[in-house]
Design an enzyme around this catalytic site. Structure first.
Site, short mmCIF file in Angstrom:
data_model
loop_
_atom_site.label_atom_id
_atom_site.label_comp_id
_atom_site.label_asym_id
_atom_site.label_seq_id
_atom_site.Cartn_x
_atom_site.Cartn_y
_atom_site.Cartn_z
N LYS A 114 -6.86 -0.21 6.59
CA LYS A 114 -6.54 -1.60 6.94
C LYS A 114 -7.29 -2.04 8.18
O LYS A 114 -7.69 -3.19 8.28
CB LYS A 114 -5.03 -1.79 7.11
N LYS A 196 -6.79 0.95 -5.31
CA LYS A 196 -5.38 0.71 -5.66
C LYS A 196 -5.11 -0.77 -5.95
O LYS A 196 -5.65 -1.63 -5.25
CB LYS A 196 -4.53 1.16 -4.45
N LYS A 199 -1.31 -6.09 -3.56
CA LYS A 199 -0.90 -7.47 -3.45
C LYS A 199 -1.64 -8.19 -2.33
O LYS A 199 -1.71 -9.39 -2.30
CB LYS A 199 0.60 -7.54 -3.21
P1 ATP Z 1 -0.26 -3.56 0.33
O1 ATP Z 1 -1.03 -3.36 -0.93
O2 ATP Z 1 -0.30 -4.91 0.91
O3 ATP Z 1 -0.44 -2.48 1.35
P2 ATP Z 1 1.92 -2.43 -1.01
O4 ATP Z 1 2.22 -3.13 -2.29
O5 ATP Z 1 1.26 -1.12 -1.04
O6 ATP Z 1 1.22 -3.47 -0.06
P3 ATP Z 1 4.73 -2.24 -0.45
O7 ATP Z 1 5.17 -3.55 -0.93
O8 ATP Z 1 5.48 -1.83 0.71
O9 ATP Z 1 3.20 -2.19 -0.11
O10 ATP Z 1 4.87 -1.17 -1.60
C1 ATP Z 1 6.10 -0.98 -2.16
C2 ATP Z 1 6.09 0.19 -3.06
O11 ATP Z 1 5.17 -0.01 -4.14
C3 ATP Z 1 5.67 1.49 -2.37
O12 ATP Z 1 6.52 2.52 -2.81
C4 ATP Z 1 4.27 1.71 -2.86
O13 ATP Z 1 3.94 3.08 -2.89
C5 ATP Z 1 4.34 1.13 -4.27
N1 ATP Z 1 3.02 0.69 -4.72
C6 ATP Z 1 2.25 -0.26 -4.15
N2 ATP Z 1 1.09 -0.43 -4.82
C7 ATP Z 1 1.14 0.44 -5.87
C8 ATP Z 1 0.25 0.76 -6.94
N3 ATP Z 1 -0.93 0.15 -7.06
N4 ATP Z 1 0.63 1.70 -7.84
C9 ATP Z 1 1.81 2.33 -7.72
N5 ATP Z 1 2.70 2.08 -6.72
C10 ATP Z 1 2.38 1.15 -5.81
#
Ligand code: ATP
Ligand code: LTN
Length: 333
Positions: A114, A196, A199
């Site tokens: 990040k 990955k 969002k």
């Molecule tokens: P950012 O991508 O902005 O860092 P994020 O979606 O990773 O945000 P969170 O909203 O806190 O962050 O994630 C919530 C949960 O979703 C966490 O358990 C994370 O591991 C899971 N997660 C996020 N993205 C994925 C993905 N692409 N595949 C599987 N699990 C995910």
């Protein structure tokens, strides 16, 4: 009785990655562990480690809470709350910073990634974020923490911090175990399957939002990047795009990779993608219908009030004991 704790940041729209890696999994665990206790929160304090517009943040916080319920979480068996409404999270976060080394935080790959994207104006909190995450978890003596693969390193740090505290002050925190699903722990970007699905990505073509109209979802799946090999087979090293789609397919149908390969033998990608597009659209369509019902019902505020009250009671007690251990304030009689 075991305690399961997890959270999601309201930092952008929820994606299919969040749903498969975290939300859906949480609901399944709740069904398979009928005697255990579930704490689930919307991690709004984590969201503000990067700038957020106040009204949008407030709206998204509710969206995340409602989406948990729409996914099938049982409100009677879940303590559902908003992180910032239980002030002990931030307080324990500070106390744990005193037991965390700068070098440990510098090694966190999420921070490295990040901070590479954004050079100026990085907040201190983005750096200390994993310590707050550790506080979120050990404040409730969590036994298990269901998360996606990207959070594994943060969970390891949480375990180290808890163990260090226990060694210094005597056994006090439960050292939690991560629960990372075998399939679907890392859903990849549909346009760049090496990355990955996220969002907070600038382009929305690579991710599926849980709020996307169903025809947009179908279109995104159908235009997902694949390869020129043309065979539906699970080989992440040379067919990462197809492997990602197979992951999604497998989680939504419970079919193994071998079964999916068999089903699409000799059929090519178009049919496979078209079936997957229908599967995803139908799963998210049902989710959206339940979501609308929940958001309009007014029940959500009551659930969040009661979650906040229960979580606060548990958190207050644990934090008071923690401060006593450290020697803060006056001794309790
Ligand atoms: P950012 O991508 O902005 O860092 P994020 O979606 O990773 O945000 P969170 O909203 O806190 O962050 O994630 C919530 C949960 O979703 C966490 O358990 C994370 O591991 C899971 N997660 C996020 N993205 C994925 C993905 N692409 N595949 C599987 N699990 C995910
Ligand atoms: N850091 C996580 C979200 C999160 C979390 C937690 C997950 C914050 N606190 C506690 C599990 C337990 C993320 O960015 N995905």
């Amino acid at each position: 009785m075991k305690r399961i704790v997890s959270g999601i940041k309201p930092s952008g729209t929820l994606t299919l990655g969040n749903y498969i890696g975290a939300i859906k999994r949480f609901v399944e665990l709740q069904r398979s562990m009928p005697d255990d206790e579930f704490y689930l929160f919307v991690a709004d304090l984590h969201a503000i480690t990067v700038p957020q517009e106040a009204s949008l943040l407030r709206q998204r916080t509710k969206e995340v809470a409602a989406m948990y319920l729409a996914a099938g979480l049982d409100p009677l068996r879940t303590i559902l709350f908003i992180q910032s409404e239980v002030k002990e999270h931030a307080e324990l976060g500070y106390l744990l910073q005193c037991s965390t080394y700068i070098g440990e935080l510098e090694r966190m790959t999420q921070f490295k990634d990040k901070s590479k994207k954004q050079e100026a104006g990085l907040s201190t909190a983005l750096f200390t974020y994993p310590v707050l995450m550790a506080a979120d978890i050990i404040l409730y003596d969590a036994d298990y923490v269901p998360v996606g693969d990207d959070q594994k390193q943060h969970l390891e740090l949480t375990r180290d911090i808890a163990t260090r505290f226990n060694n210094r002050y005597g056994d006090f925190f439960v050292v939690p175990e991560p629960l990372i699903p075998e399939t679907g722990a890392r859903i990849m970007d549909l346009q760049d399957p090496e990355k990955k699905m996220s969002k907070s990505d600038e382009s929305d073509k690579g991710y599926i939002s849980l709020f996307d109209p169903l025809d947009v979802i179908r279109k995104k799946i159908k235009s997902a990047v694949t390869d020129s090999i043309g065979i539906v087979q699970y080989d992440p090293s040379s067919q990462s795009g197809v492997a990602n789609l197979m992951n999604i397919y497998s989680v939504l149908t419970d079919l193994s990779f071998a079964q999916i390969e068999e089903k699409y033998k000799g059929l090519g990608y178009a049919m496979f993608k078209s079936d997957l597009a229908e599967l995803v659209a139908s799963e998210i369509g049902a989710l959206q219908n339940r979501y609308q019902h929940i958001i309009q019902s007014g029940e959500l505020d009551q659930i969040l009030d009661s979650g906040r009250d229960i979580a606060s009671r548990v958190a207050y007690k644990k934090l008071e004991k923690c401060k006593q251990k450290i020697g803060l304030g006056r001794k309790r009689k």
